[in-house]
Write a protein that holds these residues in place. Structure first.
Motif, PDB file in Angstrom:
ATOM      1  N   GLY A 125       0.657  -1.259   0.393  1.00 15.48           N
ATOM      2  CA  GLY A 125      -0.063   0.342  -0.063  1.00 15.48           C
ATOM      3  C   GLY A 125       0.686   1.265  -0.182  1.00 15.48           C
ATOM      4  N   SER A 126       0.028   2.589   0.349  1.00  9.02           N
ATOM      5  CA  SER A 126       0.882   3.465   0.294  1.00  9.02           C
ATOM      6  C   SER A 126       1.696   3.656   0.990  1.00  9.02           C
ATOM      7  N   ASP A 127       1.920   5.234   0.847  1.00  2.91           N
ATOM      8  CA  ASP A 127       3.834   5.574   1.863  1.00  2.91           C
ATOM      9  C   ASP A 127       2.688   5.608   3.507  1.00  2.91           C
ATOM     10  N   GLY A 128       1.868   6.495   3.100  1.00  4.53           N
ATOM     11  CA  GLY A 128       0.433   7.014   4.439  1.00  4.53           C
ATOM     12  C   GLY A 128       0.684   6.109   5.567  1.00  4.53           C
ATOM     13  N   ILE A 129       0.723   4.548   5.144  1.00  2.00           N
ATOM     14  CA  ILE A 129       0.635   3.441   6.104  1.00  2.00           C
ATOM     15  C   ILE A 129       2.233   3.057   6.321  1.00  2.00           C
ATOM     16  N   GLY A 130       3.301   2.828   5.153  1.00  2.00           N
ATOM     17  CA  GLY A 130       4.381   2.336   5.286  1.00  2.00           C
ATOM     18  C   GLY A 130       5.312   3.009   6.281  1.00  2.00           C
ATOM     19  N   ASP A 131       4.844   4.698   6.163  1.00  2.00           N
ATOM     20  CA  ASP A 131       6.213   5.468   6.808  1.00  2.00           C
ATOM     21  C   ASP A 131       5.488   5.968   8.159  1.00  2.00           C
ATOM     22  N   GLN A 132       4.722   5.262   8.449  1.00  2.00           N
ATOM     23  CA  GLN A 132       4.514   5.699  10.134  1.00  2.00           C
ATOM     24  C   GLN A 132       4.287   4.640  10.566  1.00  2.00           C
ATOM     25  N   VAL A 133       4.222   3.027  10.485  1.00  2.00           N
ATOM     26  CA  VAL A 133       4.473   1.655  11.297  1.00  2.00           C
ATOM     27  C   VAL A 133       5.519   1.036  11.273  1.00  2.00           C
ATOM     28  N   ASP A 134       5.725   0.040  12.228  1.00  2.00           N
ATOM     29  CA  ASP A 134       6.714  -0.748  11.800  1.00  2.00           C
ATOM     30  C   ASP A 134       6.255  -1.718  11.221  1.00  2.00           C
ATOM     31  N   LEU A 135       6.784  -2.110   9.907  1.00  2.11           N
ATOM     32  CA  LEU A 135       5.876  -2.662   9.257  1.00  2.11           C
ATOM     33  C   LEU A 135       5.774  -4.680   9.756  1.00  2.11           C
ATOM     34  N   GLU A 136       6.835  -5.216  10.381  1.00  2.84           N
ATOM     35  CA  GLU A 136       6.928  -6.858  10.935  1.00  2.84           C
ATOM     36  C   GLU A 136       5.596  -6.376  11.818  1.00  2.84           C
ATOM     37  N   SER A 137       5.619  -5.457  13.076  1.00  2.00           N
ATOM     38  CA  SER A 137       4.848  -5.258  13.700  1.00  2.00           C
ATOM     39  C   SER A 137       3.329  -5.502  13.079  1.00  2.00           C
ATOM     40  N   PHE A 138       3.016  -4.299  12.106  1.00  2.86           N
ATOM     41  CA  PHE A 138       2.211  -3.931  11.260  1.00  2.86           C
ATOM     42  C   PHE A 138       1.706  -5.824  10.416  1.00  2.86           C
ATOM     43  N   GLY A 139       2.289  -6.646  10.195  1.00  7.10           N
ATOM     44  CA  GLY A 139       1.916  -7.396   9.805  1.00  7.10           C
ATOM     45  C   GLY A 139       1.380  -8.597  10.757  1.00  7.10           C
ATOM     46  N   PHE A 140       2.460  -8.666  12.487  1.00  2.00           N
ATOM     47  CA  PHE A 140       1.515  -9.729  12.714  1.00  2.00           C
ATOM     48  C   PHE A 140       0.326  -8.766  13.277  1.00  2.00           C
ATOM     49  N   ASP A 141       0.346  -8.035  13.015  1.00  3.98           N
ATOM     50  CA  ASP A 141      -1.356  -7.387  13.605  1.00  3.98           C
ATOM     51  C   ASP A 141      -2.380  -7.869  12.997  1.00  3.98           C
ATOM     52  N   LEU A 142      -1.802  -7.508  11.767  1.00  2.00           N
ATOM     53  CA  LEU A 142      -2.789  -7.849  10.852  1.00  2.00           C
ATOM     54  C   LEU A 142      -3.665  -9.778  10.485  1.00  2.00           C
ATOM     55  N   LEU A 143      -2.731 -10.517  10.602  1.00  2.53           N
ATOM     56  CA  LEU A 143      -2.268 -11.818  10.343  1.00  2.53           C
ATOM     57  C   LEU A 143      -3.017 -12.024  12.106  1.00  2.53           C
ATOM     58  N   ARG A 144      -3.404 -11.810  13.074  1.00  3.39           N
ATOM     59  CA  ARG A 144      -3.734 -11.485  13.821  1.00  3.39           C
ATOM     60  C   ARG A 144      -4.814 -11.275  14.174  1.00  3.39           C
ATOM     61  N   ARG A 145      -5.279 -10.455  13.601  1.00  5.13           N
ATOM     62  CA  ARG A 145      -6.553  -9.980  13.307  1.00  5.13           C
ATOM     63  C   ARG A 145      -7.854 -10.464  12.879  1.00  5.13           C
ATOM     64  N   LEU A 146      -7.353 -11.082  11.467  1.00  7.60           N
ATOM     65  CA  LEU A 146      -7.414 -12.430  10.226  1.00  7.60           C
ATOM     66  C   LEU A 146      -7.895 -13.536  11.171  1.00  7.60           C
ATOM     67  N   GLN A 147      -7.216 -14.051  11.957  1.00  6.83           N
ATOM     68  CA  GLN A 147      -6.670 -15.585  13.079  1.00  6.83           C
ATOM     69  C   GLN A 147      -8.213 -14.971  13.992  1.00  6.83           C
ATOM     70  N   GLN A 148      -8.343 -13.816  14.561  1.00  4.99           N
ATOM     71  CA  GLN A 148      -9.683 -13.970  15.475  1.00  4.99           C
ATOM     72  C   GLN A 148     -10.707 -12.592  15.670  1.00  4.99           C
ATOM     73  N   ASP A 149     -10.602 -11.749  14.890  1.00  2.00           N
ATOM     74  CA  ASP A 149     -11.713 -10.761  15.486  1.00  2.00           C
ATOM     75  C   ASP A 149     -12.457 -10.728  13.885  1.00  2.00           C
ATOM     76  N   SER A 150     -11.979 -11.036  13.237  1.00 11.67           N
ATOM     77  CA  SER A 150     -12.830 -10.947  12.154  1.00 11.67           C
ATOM     78  C   SER A 150     -12.986 -12.275  10.945  1.00 11.67           C
ATOM     79  N   PRO A 151     -14.888 -12.554  10.556  1.00 10.65           N
ATOM     80  CA  PRO A 151     -14.656 -13.747   9.423  1.00 10.65           C
ATOM     81  C   PRO A 151     -14.130 -12.730   7.739  1.00 10.65           C
ATOM     82  N   SER A 152     -13.773 -12.230   7.202  1.00  9.25           N
ATOM     83  CA  SER A 152     -13.750 -11.362   6.516  1.00  9.25           C
ATOM     84  C   SER A 152     -12.560 -10.599   6.219  1.00  9.25           C
ATOM     85  N   LEU A 153     -11.832 -10.953   5.278  1.00 11.59           N
ATOM     86  CA  LEU A 153     -10.524 -10.067   4.534  1.00 11.59           C
ATOM     87  C   LEU A 153     -11.132  -8.667   4.010  1.00 11.59           C
TER      88      LEU A 153
END
Length: 194
Positions: A125-153
Protein backbone atom coordinates in the motif's frame (compact mmCIF):
# COMPACT_ATOMS: atom_id res chain seq x y z
CA UNK A 1 -10.36 -4.78 -18.11
CA UNK A 2 -7.02 -4.16 -19.81
CA UNK A 3 -5.29 -7.03 -17.95
CA UNK A 4 -8.20 -9.39 -18.53
CA UNK A 5 -7.97 -8.68 -22.27
CA UNK A 6 -4.21 -9.33 -22.22
CA UNK A 7 -4.60 -12.61 -20.33
CA UNK A 8 -7.43 -13.95 -22.45
CA UNK A 9 -8.11 -17.52 -21.40
CA UNK A 10 -4.57 -18.27 -20.27
CA UNK A 11 -4.70 -20.35 -17.09
CA UNK A 12 -1.00 -20.63 -16.30
CA UNK A 13 1.96 -18.45 -17.21
CA UNK A 14 5.62 -18.52 -16.30
CA UNK A 15 7.00 -16.22 -13.57
CA UNK A 16 8.66 -14.02 -16.21
CA UNK A 17 5.42 -13.75 -18.20
CA UNK A 18 3.61 -12.68 -15.01
CA UNK A 19 6.36 -10.11 -14.33
CA UNK A 20 5.96 -8.84 -17.90
CA UNK A 21 2.20 -8.48 -17.36
CA UNK A 22 2.78 -6.48 -14.17
CA UNK A 23 5.22 -4.17 -15.98
CA UNK A 24 2.89 -3.84 -18.95
CA UNK A 25 0.06 -2.86 -16.57
CA UNK A 26 2.23 -0.18 -14.99
CA UNK A 27 3.23 1.20 -18.40
CA UNK A 28 -0.41 1.17 -19.56
CA UNK A 29 -1.33 3.27 -16.51
CA UNK A 30 1.49 5.68 -17.41
CA UNK A 31 0.20 5.97 -20.98
CA UNK A 32 -3.29 6.78 -19.63
CA UNK A 33 -1.80 9.58 -17.49
CA UNK A 34 0.13 10.90 -20.52
CA UNK A 35 -3.07 10.96 -22.61
CA UNK A 36 -4.91 12.83 -19.84
CA UNK A 37 -2.04 15.32 -19.44
CA UNK A 38 -2.10 15.96 -23.21
CA UNK A 39 -5.88 16.45 -23.12
CA UNK A 40 -5.51 18.87 -20.15
CA UNK A 41 -2.56 20.59 -21.90
CA UNK A 42 -0.22 20.04 -18.94
CA UNK A 43 3.52 20.49 -19.27
CA UNK A 44 5.64 17.35 -18.68
CA UNK A 45 6.68 18.70 -15.28
CA UNK A 46 3.15 19.79 -14.30
CA UNK A 47 0.27 17.90 -12.78
CA UNK A 48 -0.01 15.13 -10.27
CA UNK A 49 2.78 12.64 -9.51
CA UNK A 50 1.73 9.27 -8.15
CA UNK A 51 2.92 5.87 -6.99
CA UNK A 52 1.67 2.61 -8.45
CA UNK A 53 2.15 -0.96 -7.29
CA UNK A 54 0.86 -3.64 -9.67
CA UNK A 55 0.67 -7.27 -8.51
CA UNK A 56 -0.32 -10.21 -10.72
CA UNK A 57 -1.03 -13.50 -8.94
CA UNK A 58 -0.22 -16.81 -10.53
CA UNK A 59 -0.74 -20.26 -8.99
CA UNK A 60 2.79 -20.40 -7.54
CA UNK A 61 4.13 -16.84 -7.83
CA UNK A 62 3.33 -13.18 -7.21
CA UNK A 63 4.76 -10.84 -9.86
CA UNK A 64 4.99 -7.11 -9.26
CA UNK A 65 5.91 -3.81 -10.87
CA UNK A 66 6.39 -0.68 -8.82
CA UNK A 67 7.04 3.02 -9.34
CA UNK A 68 7.31 5.33 -6.33
CA UNK A 69 7.15 4.92 -2.59
CA UNK A 70 4.80 2.78 -0.53
CA UNK A 71 5.41 -0.57 1.16
CA UNK A 72 5.09 -4.28 0.51
CA UNK A 73 5.31 -7.15 3.02
CA UNK A 74 4.81 -10.89 3.03
CA UNK A 75 3.24 -12.35 6.17
CA UNK A 76 4.35 -16.00 6.42
CA UNK A 77 2.43 -17.65 9.29
CA UNK A 78 3.99 -21.12 8.92
CA UNK A 79 7.46 -19.55 9.30
CA UNK A 80 6.39 -16.94 11.90
CA UNK A 81 7.95 -14.22 9.76
CA UNK A 82 7.15 -10.96 8.08
CA UNK A 83 9.39 -10.04 5.15
CA UNK A 84 9.57 -6.76 3.27
CA UNK A 85 9.57 -7.25 -0.51
CA UNK A 86 9.20 -3.71 -1.81
CA UNK A 87 11.87 -1.06 -1.42
CA UNK A 88 10.35 2.43 -1.62
CA UNK A 89 11.94 4.59 -4.31
CA UNK A 90 12.51 7.63 -2.10
CA UNK A 91 14.37 10.74 -3.17
CA UNK A 92 16.95 12.74 -1.25
CA UNK A 93 14.44 15.12 0.37
CA UNK A 94 11.54 14.26 2.67
CA UNK A 95 8.40 13.35 0.71
CA UNK A 96 10.34 13.15 -2.58
CA UNK A 97 10.29 10.02 -4.74
CA UNK A 98 12.94 8.85 -7.19
CA UNK A 99 10.38 7.24 -9.50
CA UNK A 100 6.75 8.17 -10.14
CA UNK A 101 4.00 8.24 -12.72
CA UNK A 102 2.50 11.47 -14.05
CA UNK A 103 2.46 13.49 -17.26
CA UNK A 104 5.76 11.71 -17.93
CA UNK A 105 7.43 8.75 -16.23
CA UNK A 106 10.20 9.84 -13.87
CA UNK A 107 12.79 7.25 -12.84
CA UNK A 108 12.95 3.54 -13.55
CA UNK A 109 10.18 1.23 -12.29
CA UNK A 110 11.20 -1.92 -10.43
CA UNK A 111 9.74 -5.36 -10.94
CA UNK A 112 10.19 -8.86 -9.65
CA UNK A 113 8.71 -12.24 -8.85
CA UNK A 114 8.05 -13.81 -5.45
CA UNK A 115 7.39 -17.49 -4.88
CA UNK A 116 4.08 -17.96 -3.06
CA UNK A 117 3.77 -19.81 0.24
CA UNK A 118 0.54 -21.77 0.70
CA UNK A 119 -0.55 -19.74 3.75
CA UNK A 120 0.91 -16.37 2.80
CA UNK A 121 -0.58 -12.89 3.04
CA UNK A 122 0.83 -10.35 0.62
CA UNK A 123 0.15 -6.80 1.83
CA UNK A 124 1.09 -3.59 0.05
CA UNK A 125 0.00 0.00 0.00
CA UNK A 126 0.79 3.66 0.30
CA UNK A 127 3.52 5.45 2.18
CA UNK A 128 0.78 6.90 4.37
CA UNK A 129 0.89 3.54 6.14
CA UNK A 130 4.40 2.31 5.34
CA UNK A 131 6.16 5.43 6.64
CA UNK A 132 4.23 5.41 9.93
CA UNK A 133 4.25 1.81 11.19
CA UNK A 134 6.77 -0.85 12.08
CA UNK A 135 6.06 -3.18 9.15
CA UNK A 136 6.86 -6.39 11.02
CA UNK A 137 4.46 -5.49 13.85
CA UNK A 138 1.87 -4.35 11.30
CA UNK A 139 2.08 -7.71 9.49
CA UNK A 140 1.70 -9.76 12.68
CA UNK A 141 -1.19 -7.52 13.81
CA UNK A 142 -2.94 -8.04 10.47
CA UNK A 143 -2.54 -11.82 10.83
CA UNK A 144 -3.81 -11.77 14.42
CA UNK A 145 -6.87 -9.77 13.40
CA UNK A 146 -7.63 -12.22 10.61
CA UNK A 147 -7.28 -15.21 12.91
CA UNK A 148 -9.32 -13.78 15.79
CA UNK A 149 -11.42 -10.77 15.00
CA UNK A 150 -13.13 -11.09 11.65
CA UNK A 151 -14.62 -13.62 9.28
CA UNK A 152 -13.77 -11.41 6.26
CA UNK A 153 -10.50 -10.15 4.80
CA UNK A 154 -12.15 -6.98 3.49
CA UNK A 155 -13.83 -6.25 6.86
CA UNK A 156 -10.50 -6.75 8.66
CA UNK A 157 -8.71 -4.36 6.30
CA UNK A 158 -11.48 -1.76 6.52
CA UNK A 159 -11.43 -1.92 10.34
CA UNK A 160 -7.65 -1.63 10.43
CA UNK A 161 -7.69 1.41 8.11
CA UNK A 162 -10.42 3.10 10.17
CA UNK A 163 -8.41 2.54 13.33
CA UNK A 164 -5.21 3.93 11.77
CA UNK A 165 -7.02 6.99 10.39
CA UNK A 166 -8.42 7.87 13.81
CA UNK A 167 -5.19 7.63 15.84
CA UNK A 168 -4.44 11.09 17.31
CA UNK A 169 -1.03 12.66 17.81
CA UNK A 170 0.09 15.93 19.36
CA UNK A 171 -0.43 17.88 16.12
CA UNK A 172 -3.54 16.19 14.75
CA UNK A 173 -3.71 12.70 13.37
CA UNK A 174 -0.71 10.43 12.91
CA UNK A 175 -1.97 9.07 9.59
CA UNK A 176 -2.64 12.24 7.61
CA UNK A 177 -1.46 10.91 4.23
CA UNK A 178 -3.26 8.61 1.80
CA UNK A 179 -4.07 5.29 3.50
CA UNK A 180 -4.20 2.63 0.78
CA UNK A 181 -3.93 -1.06 1.62
CA UNK A 182 -4.26 -4.20 -0.50
CA UNK A 183 -4.03 -7.66 1.07
CA UNK A 184 -3.97 -10.84 -0.98
CA UNK A 185 -4.02 -14.28 0.57
CA UNK A 186 -2.81 -17.57 -0.89
CA UNK A 187 -5.33 -19.65 1.08
CA UNK A 188 -8.00 -18.72 3.59
CA UNK A 189 -6.70 -18.53 7.14
CA UNK A 190 -8.76 -20.53 9.63
CA UNK A 191 -12.20 -19.83 8.24
CA UNK A 192 -11.48 -16.32 6.94
CA UNK A 193 -13.08 -15.61 3.59
CA UNK A 194 -12.54 -12.76 1.13
Amino acid sequence: RWLRARLGRVISTSPEELRGLALAGLHEAQRALERQAEFDELSPDGGLRTTLIVVVAGPDFWAYAHAGDGFGIRVLPSRSRVESWLKPQKGAAWNEVACSLGPCLEGIPRSGVLERDSDELLAFGSDGIGDQVDLESFGFDLLRRLQQDSPSLSATCAGLLEELASLPSGQGFIFEDNLSLVVLQSDPIRGVTC
